[in-house]
Design a protein around this motif. Sequence first.
Motif, short mmCIF file in Angstrom:
data_model
loop_
_atom_site.label_atom_id
_atom_site.label_comp_id
_atom_site.label_asym_id
_atom_site.label_seq_id
_atom_site.Cartn_x
_atom_site.Cartn_y
_atom_site.Cartn_z
N GLU A 1 -6.41 17.61 -9.42
CA GLU A 1 -7.05 17.76 -10.74
C GLU A 1 -6.61 16.63 -11.69
O GLU A 1 -7.36 16.24 -12.58
N ASP A 2 -5.39 16.14 -11.51
CA ASP A 2 -4.89 15.07 -12.37
C ASP A 2 -5.63 13.76 -12.16
O ASP A 2 -5.64 12.90 -13.04
N LEU A 3 -6.25 13.59 -11.01
CA LEU A 3 -6.93 12.34 -10.67
C LEU A 3 -8.44 12.40 -10.88
O LEU A 3 -9.13 11.43 -10.56
N SER A 4 -8.93 13.51 -11.38
CA SER A 4 -10.39 13.65 -11.50
C SER A 4 -10.89 12.96 -12.77
O SER A 4 -10.29 13.05 -13.83
N GLY A 5 -11.98 12.26 -12.63
CA GLY A 5 -12.64 11.62 -13.75
C GLY A 5 -11.98 10.32 -14.19
O GLY A 5 -10.89 9.96 -13.76
N SER A 6 -12.67 9.62 -15.07
CA SER A 6 -12.14 8.34 -15.55
C SER A 6 -10.93 8.54 -16.45
O SER A 6 -10.04 7.69 -16.49
N VAL B 1 -8.52 9.52 -2.14
CA VAL B 1 -7.94 10.86 -2.19
C VAL B 1 -8.58 11.67 -1.08
O VAL B 1 -9.79 11.76 -0.97
N GLN B 2 -7.74 12.25 -0.22
CA GLN B 2 -8.28 13.01 0.90
C GLN B 2 -7.60 14.35 0.96
O GLN B 2 -6.44 14.51 0.80
N GLU C 1 0.84 -1.20 0.00
CA GLU C 1 0.00 0.00 0.00
C GLU C 1 0.88 1.25 0.00
O GLU C 1 1.87 1.34 0.72
N LEU C 2 0.49 2.23 -0.82
CA LEU C 2 1.23 3.48 -0.93
C LEU C 2 0.40 4.62 -0.37
O LEU C 2 -0.80 4.73 -0.67
N LEU C 3 1.01 5.47 0.43
CA LEU C 3 0.36 6.67 0.96
C LEU C 3 1.29 7.83 0.64
O LEU C 3 2.43 7.89 1.14
N LYS D 1 -4.07 7.52 -0.99
CA LYS D 1 -3.80 6.17 -0.49
C LYS D 1 -4.22 5.23 -1.61
O LYS D 1 -5.37 5.27 -2.07
N ILE D 2 -3.28 4.39 -2.05
CA ILE D 2 -3.56 3.55 -3.21
C ILE D 2 -2.99 2.15 -2.99
O ILE D 2 -1.90 1.98 -2.45
#
Length: 175
Positions: A136-141, A174-175, A83-85, A99-100
């Motif tokens: 913003e880079d992680l938003s949407g599919s 994402v938090q 797990e990566l944080l 957290k991924i």
Amino acid sequence: MADESVSEEEELEVEARPKGGMSGKKLVLFFILPLLLIIIAGAGAYFTGMLDSVLGKEEAEQEAAVEEVIPAHGPAAFYDVPELLVNLNSSGNKNHFLKITISLELELQTDIPAIEAVMPRIVDNFQVYLRELRIEDLSGSAGIQRLREELLLRVNAAAAPVKVKDVLFQEMLVQ
């Protein structure tokens, strides 16, 4: 009288023949123009994919898709990355975290020891890349798909010559 009937027939034959054959305008209008229209319509149908079912392209594409789904070397193997944080890059005062949990899809079960041997390098490549991301880079599919592609490039570079087929997200927060 016989001479008169022959001359009348000759005159009729001469009169029945068209004068000068087909003119250039008629040739273009009745032969070349329709031929060009048929060629253009055929090319348009080919390039838009309307002729794929007639030409059998759909069947070939479906066979290729089936070959991709069914592995040729046996069942695929999966390896779970720790797990990566990470702290995301943010311009404001508020910190954002990602957290991924990731699984790697390998072509062969025998590739797992090679992946374990370079796991510190893989985790480092992931951490460096993920820390530069913004929310913003992680938003949407589309953002998630770009993230998947970037991680796949990085893991394949770190694990070469082992080939990783896909990066699978088990958990992403994402938090």
